[in-house]
Design an enzyme around this catalytic site. Structure first.
Site, PDB file in Angstrom:
ATOM      1  N   SER A  27      -1.849  -3.770   4.068  1.00  0.00           N
ATOM      2  CA  SER A  27      -2.715  -3.814   5.251  1.00  0.00           C
ATOM      3  C   SER A  27      -1.865  -4.054   6.493  1.00  0.00           C
ATOM      4  O   SER A  27      -0.714  -4.467   6.407  1.00  0.00           O
ATOM      5  CB  SER A  27      -3.760  -4.929   5.105  1.00  0.00           C
ATOM      6  OG  SER A  27      -3.183  -6.196   5.384  1.00  0.00           O
ATOM      7  N   GLY A  28      -2.482  -3.833   7.634  1.00  0.00           N
ATOM      8  CA  GLY A  28      -1.761  -3.964   8.897  1.00  0.00           C
ATOM      9  C   GLY A  28      -1.896  -5.324   9.546  1.00  0.00           C
ATOM     10  O   GLY A  28      -1.618  -5.467  10.735  1.00  0.00           O
TER      11      GLY A  28
END
Length: 192
Positions: free
Chosen positions: A48-49
């Site tokens: 994920s970012g």
């Protein structure tokens, strides 16, 4: 005939260099994924970012175990969120447990997130702190960890092995056939 021998030798040298480079790349990849575990380092893929730009999606992060008592606000930790879910976020606050002074709890937040995480991280759930990252390599690792990527990796290893071994057999049999064509059977001696 001399020209053919030179061409064969040149092709064999080029082939050996190319396969040697491939073998070195495979060994380096194996060290990057498995060999580091011998030094107590765990490898995770960023999915994920939440920690961008420091840890972009698709990166591999290398995590070394740390003494939880040394952790403080501003440190980045990798921790268990659930039994099979791992996260890497920054500590924003260290909260001693009211019931047990030897237990530390950590309030965390992803650098790219607007709010802190919903629950505190218990010190027993801390895996360690990231020590370095390799961008984009996580995509490849994630791919080879499950089918069909696993099958592609196994087939590639088999092909690499064939590329290393088959030319030696081919060039050896070619040399043997050239010796037979020339009629040379070796020196003959008579015992006196």
């Amino acid at each position: 005939m001399l020209h053919d021998s030179y061409m064969t030798r040149t092709l064999k040298n080029i082939w050996n260099i190319a396969t040697s480079i491939l073998v070195v790349l495979v060994v380096l990849l194996a060290l990057a994924l498995v060999g580091v575990r011998l030094a107590g380092i765990q490898v995770f893929t960023v999915l994920s970012g939440s920690m961008e730009p420091q840890y972009p999606v698709g990166s591999l992060i290398y995590v070394k175990q740390v003494d939880y008592k040394q952790l403080e606000a501003g440190d980045v930790i990798t921790f268990l969120l659930a039994e099979d879910l791992v996260a890497t976020h920054r500590i924003v606050e260290v909260v001693p447990d009211e019931n047990d002074p030897n237990t530390m709890l950590y309030r965390t937040k992803g650098d790219a997130n607007d709010t802190v995480d919903g629950s505190l991280v218990h010190n027993k759930n801390v895996i360690g702190s990231p020590i370095f990252t390799i961008p984009k390599l996580g995509y490849f690792v994630d791919y080879i960890q499950r089918p069909p990527g696993t099958y592609v990796a196994i087939a590639s290893a088999a092909i690499l092995l064939a590329l290393v071994l088959l030319p030696e057999l081919f060039f050896r049999s070619e040399k043997d056939s050239n010796t037979k064509k020339s009629g040379y059977q070796g020196a003959h001696f008579r015992k006196d």
